[in-house]
Write a protein that holds these residues in place. Sequence first.
Motif: not given
Length: 265
Positions: A40-46, A89-92, A185-188, A104-108
């Motif tokens: 379960d990773v995260v970066t500053q880019a996220d 970032i979905d697929g970090t 499997r693609y990881g995202s 990068t995912a956005v839903a209204a």
Amino acid sequence: MDELDARADRAQRAARDGGEVARRAFRTGIDVETKGGKTDVVTQADRDAQRRVVERIREAFPDDAIVGEEADELKSVPDSGAAWVVDPIDGTNNFVRNVPVWATAVAAVLDGEPVAAANFLPALGDLYAADSERAYRNGEQITVSQRDDPETCTICPTFWWDFDARDEYAATTRALVTRFADIRRYGSMQVVLSLLADGALDGVITNKQANPWDSVAGVHLVRMAGGTVTDFDGNEWRHDSDGLVASNGHIHDTLLDAAREIEDI
């Protein structure tokens, strides 16, 4: 431009701009942190990408709620009012391993239901988007595949199974390979739902409750491309459903049979 069109346009603008922030950090040796576990990773880019997405949304819709994976945004979708669901970032895990399969995912969302979505795959240069009527890749309308023979279809088991649930992962794989031509499997999750909407995959499945930022945008894409998305019982999928079964519609009953086998372990 009416309100729904304005939201669809803003979703695309925000996804593109946030995705460009992430793209500039891709393959630059960025530091990686862990959150809840080893994978379960995260970066500053996220964080930077989400900040840009939120800025773009608030320029046009300053009072709307925002649900986001990072920072202190909401973590569940409100059942009433206007909201946005964001995954910078979905697929970090792909991102940090220099694999170009992430989005990068956005839903209204209005009253808990998605009305527009955009999944931008910056490293691949593809923008998948959906308004209230249709789905598109790079501005061209897309539809789910028309395959109706399960033995010609490719399915993606998605989301992730922790080490204490690998029996469920194994059961999912077994249930799929005995019914369908192949698995990927693609990881995202957002990427694979986009591929399903575009006819490149025929089904997507997980027995886990998907986070809204991992799923809502892609689910709207699939629906607007003519596909079907339900929970494991065949009921219409919601952002708080347990399990997700998405398909081109033609093979949905077979995919639900696989889901029942997974649940029986």
